[in-house]
Write an enzyme that holds these catalytic residues in place. Structure first.
Site, PDB file in Angstrom:
ATOM      1  N   HIS A 468      60.182 -39.479  49.355  1.00 20.62           N
ATOM      2  CA  HIS A 468      59.944 -38.788  48.058  1.00 20.62           C
ATOM      3  C   HIS A 468      61.282 -38.197  47.394  1.00 20.62           C
ATOM      4  O   HIS A 468      61.879 -38.743  46.300  1.00 20.62           O
ATOM      5  CB  HIS A 468      59.028 -38.015  47.971  1.00 20.62           C
ATOM      6  CG  HIS A 468      58.661 -37.383  46.635  1.00 20.62           C
ATOM      7  ND1 HIS A 468      57.570 -37.536  46.017  1.00 20.62           N
ATOM      8  CD2 HIS A 468      59.208 -36.241  46.119  1.00 20.62           C
ATOM      9  CE1 HIS A 468      57.693 -36.768  44.799  1.00 20.62           C
ATOM     10  NE2 HIS A 468      58.846 -35.883  44.701  1.00 20.62           N
ATOM     11  N   GLU A 469      62.025 -37.580  48.293  1.00 19.99           N
ATOM     12  CA  GLU A 469      63.099 -36.905  47.855  1.00 19.99           C
ATOM     13  C   GLU A 469      64.358 -37.887  47.590  1.00 19.99           C
ATOM     14  O   GLU A 469      65.300 -37.802  47.008  1.00 19.99           O
ATOM     15  CB  GLU A 469      63.497 -35.749  48.797  1.00 19.99           C
ATOM     16  CG  GLU A 469      62.409 -34.569  48.672  1.00 19.99           C
ATOM     17  CD  GLU A 469      62.204 -33.832  47.433  1.00 19.99           C
ATOM     18  OE1 GLU A 469      63.034 -34.083  46.494  1.00 19.99           O
ATOM     19  OE2 GLU A 469      61.120 -33.652  47.226  1.00 19.99           O
ATOM     20  N   HIS A 472      64.279 -39.444  44.472  1.00 23.61           N
ATOM     21  CA  HIS A 472      64.965 -38.764  43.296  1.00 23.61           C
ATOM     22  C   HIS A 472      66.344 -39.074  43.433  1.00 23.61           C
ATOM     23  O   HIS A 472      67.376 -39.082  42.605  1.00 23.61           O
ATOM     24  CB  HIS A 472      64.730 -37.272  43.637  1.00 23.61           C
ATOM     25  CG  HIS A 472      63.287 -37.012  42.987  1.00 23.61           C
ATOM     26  ND1 HIS A 472      62.785 -37.139  41.727  1.00 23.61           N
ATOM     27  CD2 HIS A 472      62.303 -36.145  43.514  1.00 23.61           C
ATOM     28  CE1 HIS A 472      61.919 -36.503  41.621  1.00 23.61           C
ATOM     29  NE2 HIS A 472      61.612 -36.072  42.703  1.00 23.61           N
ATOM     30  N   HIS A 475      67.815 -42.096  41.901  1.00 25.49           N
ATOM     31  CA  HIS A 475      67.726 -42.067  40.758  1.00 25.49           C
ATOM     32  C   HIS A 475      69.251 -41.358  40.239  1.00 25.49           C
ATOM     33  O   HIS A 475      69.885 -41.777  39.056  1.00 25.49           O
ATOM     34  CB  HIS A 475      66.652 -41.058  40.073  1.00 25.49           C
ATOM     35  CG  HIS A 475      66.177 -41.334  38.742  1.00 25.49           C
ATOM     36  ND1 HIS A 475      64.995 -40.630  38.287  1.00 25.49           N
ATOM     37  CD2 HIS A 475      66.600 -42.157  37.904  1.00 25.49           C
ATOM     38  CE1 HIS A 475      65.061 -40.980  36.924  1.00 25.49           C
ATOM     39  NE2 HIS A 475      65.753 -41.736  36.651  1.00 25.49           N
TER      40      HIS A 475
END
Length: 680
Positions: A468-469, A472, A475
């Site tokens: 998940h992290e 990010h 991104h």
């Protein structure tokens, strides 16, 4: 010789943590603010007619030094804080708030921006430049540029006080977390706990001066395993009650008055700016657009999830009654008995899975995923300074061998680090005068530490957290915009979770797990049967988990979509607000609001719903990947171009439709979580 004010003579101009001392921050911030103010004066005093370049782009470039220094400071305040940094934060926050308000409430500057905005049709702007112009104008209006001088002063006072209260809220939470320890002397009280948890607790005990005993804390890697595996019901209740009353113990760390004051200040601020509520103000710049849409979305999801959740709780209750004669299932029992039921039903649990998820292997796994999808490679660079010895720094390159980003990884709990997991940046990406500044991105987690006999072995939940992290982080790392304020993760809050949540899906796929999941002792690949069980069990308690997330979303909207001035009793207000999501008997004194850092310390006020909103997007997006193959280069390129690299250059729905070819459907999420049959 303040290192924060000199050019960073480090690899890729990374922050020189080895040179920075606490006493450098305040003078550096003051100097940076002075520089930023002079840059604003230069825009205002420019004798030429205001245009996009000399006003909007000049404003975008201003304050770069203040942004650089404050970013370093506040990242340290989250990941490696101490009493001195917290004291400095109380001085620095109001200075930066005032500096920001000085700009946003500057009438002369706003008049120039207004001239450019009103003549925007005469410029030949790219979509990104048009977005910057629109965002700049709106940011001034939304921060009081059209207010009277008297109301502008009121706004300044509100913003200053809000910044102070937010810091105080976080400090209380951290102090209470750090102050508590549950000391166990009798090994019989550890029945049910896996050896690795006991070993970690013994290590914590040693660190806290309780050698020869076992210590459990309110940090997630300690709290969650105890609630999941400890047979001792009285101890589970004890730990649960301390955890669920954080900030609500009528002591010096009590957050009740703080949350009420923050909510009231946000409401007052929204009214001052002409909005009905804080949620109306926030959601004007979100995909969801209005409090009514958010509440309708959450209620629709609740209607699907609640019947399933009740059924799941009944199944766990029946299991607890059948196996141990427990008929009054309480909140502190649920994790324990649901884990036992999951193990019986799927013959799978964290103890079985953890040996296949050595932290270093999982890191290697996300790197391989990034390489297969986006052609990135990661190389550790020990020359890059780090802020703590546990942090690892990598340089990131693309297929052509070009520098893409610097990536920092910080994985273990420690005294100076707040709880949870997050991605942040030490430097953003931008293009200016023919040069490109590449980003410096970090992920910070609180994973299970290595012990004296075992490496760090992750629970599957920690594996998905890392994915998940890292989503990010991608991104941020793959940002390819012109303007830093629109680059990378600078997107609408209810869109920012798409890259992170979509990447979690890869952690459930055999094709991905085969690349990195191997037994830390034998090297044996994770068996296919275990992968099948991971997938089969992935929507176990899907209804319960959905209701829990909706509960937080509704609580957030409760605080922010109405008039909070009448809230006198925080406990009563919360109980009433989330009663439709309650699945267990009420536990007197158990409260979420006083520890709800996402909305009272972080940036999620009126935005917690966005986790669920983004799940709709991520399930729909991953459906697209599955149609073509999860490592399909063409689909990955579309996702990189229109989502990861595009940042906030255009409206997120426009970008999503470019990637997907259509608007997202809610069905993939309902199927994935088991809320509707998969054949529908």
């Amino acid at each position: 010789m303040n290192p924060l004010l000199n050019k960073f003579e480090t690899p890729f101009e990374t922050a020189p943590f080895h040179l920075i001392k606490e006493e450098h921050f305040l003078p550096a911030i003051k100097e940076a603010i002075a520089q930023g103010k002079s840059e604003i004066e230069a825009i205002k005093n420019n004798p030429e007619a205001p245009d996009f370049g000399n006003t909007i782009e000049a404003l975008e470039r201003s304050g770069a030094l203040a942004n650089k220094i404050s970013t370093i400071f506040f990242n340290l305040n989250s990941a490696e804080t101490n009493d001195e940094i917290q004291k400095l934060a109380r001085e620095i926050s109001p200075l930066l708030t005032e500096y920001g308000n000085d700009i946003l409430l500057d009438q002369e500057l706003f008049e120039k921006i207004k001239i450019v905005y009103q003549s925007k049709n005469t410029y030949d702007l790219t979509p990104e430049a048009a977005t910057l112009l629109d965002k700049t104008y709106k940011s001034f209006v939304r921060n009081g540029a059209n207010l009277s001088a008297e109301d502008k002063e009121k706004l300044r006072e509100i913003d200053k006080r809000k910044a102070e209260l937010s810091l105080e809220f976080g400090e209380h939470l951290l102090k209470e977390t750090n102050a508590y320890k549950m000391v166990i002397s009798d090994e019989n009280e550890l029945e049910g706990l896996p050896d690795y948890i006991k070993e970690a607790a013994a290590m914590t005990a040693k660190e806290k001066g309780e050698e020869g005993k076992w210590v459990f804390t309110l940090d997630y890697p300690s709290y969650v395993p105890f609630m999941t595996y400890a047979k001792n019901r009285a101890r589970r209740e004890e730990l649960f009650r301390v955890f669920s009353t954080r900030g609500f113990k009528n002591d010096e760390n009590d957050n009740r008055e703080i949350v009420k004051e923050i909510a009231n200040l946000r409401f007052k601020r929204a009214n001052l700016l002409g909005y009905k509520t804080h949620a109306d103000f926030v959601l004007e710049e979100r995909m969801a657009e209005s409090p009514e849409k958010v509440t309708s979305f959450l209620t629709d999801m609740l209607n699907y999830a609640k019947p399933v959740a009740f059924k799941e709780v009944a199944e766990v209750t029946e299991y607890a009654t059948k196996t141990e004669g427990l008929s009054d299932l309480q909140r502190w029992d649920f994790s324990y008995y649901s884990e036992k039921l999951k193990k019986e039903r799927f013959a799978i649990n964290d103890e079985i899975l953890k040996p296949y998820f050595k932290l270093e292997n999982v890191i290697d796994g996300v790197f391989k995923v990034a390489n297969k999808l986006f052609g990135l490679s990661f190389k550790e660079n020990k020359e890059i300074p780090v802020y703590h010895k546990e942090v690892t720094a990598y340089e990131v390159e693309n297929k052509a061998g070009e520098h893409v980003a610097v990536f920092y990884a910080d994985f273990f709990p420690r005294k100076g680090k707040r709880a949870g997991a997050w991605m942040t940046s030490f430097r953003g990406q931008k293009k200016q005068e023919g040069k490109e500044q590449r980003p410096h991105v970090s992920i910070v987690c609180n994973f299970t530490k290595p012990t004296e006999t075992k490496p760090s072995l992750l629970t599957f939940n920690e594996v998905t957290t890392l994915f998940h992290e890292f989503g990010h982080a991608l991104h941020g790392m793959l940002a390819n915009g012109t303007y830093e304020s629109l680059s990378g993760t600078s997107v609408y809050w209810d869109f920012v979770e798409l890259p992170s949540q979509v990447l979690e899906n890869w952690a459930y796929e055999k094709e991905c797990l085969d690349m990195f999941a191997s037994h830390y002792e034998t090297g044996e690949k994770i068996p296919e049967e275990l992968i099948r069980k991971i997938k089969e069990s992935s929507n176990f308690l899907g209804g319960y988990q959905t209701v829990r997330q909706i509960s937080f979303g509704l609580l957030d909207m409760g605080w922010h979509s109405g008039d909070p001035t009448g809230i006198t009793d925080v406990y009563q207000f919360e109980t009433e607000t989330i009663k439709e999501t309650e699945l267990f008997p009420e536990v007197e004194g158990s409260l979420s609001s006083c520890a709800f850092a996402h909305i009272f310390q972080g940036g999620y006020s009126s935005g917690y719903y966005s986790y669920k909103w983004a799940e709709v997007l991520d399930a729909d997006a991953f459906d697209f990947f599955k149609e073509k193959g999860i490592f399909d280069g063409e689909t990955a390129l579309l996702f990189q171009k229109h989502v990861l690299s595009a940042g906030g250059s255009e409206h997120p729905m426009v970008l999503y439709k470019r990637f997907r070819g259509k608007e997202p459907s809610i069905k993939p999420l309902l199927k994935r979580t088991g809320l509707i049959p998969s054949e529908n």
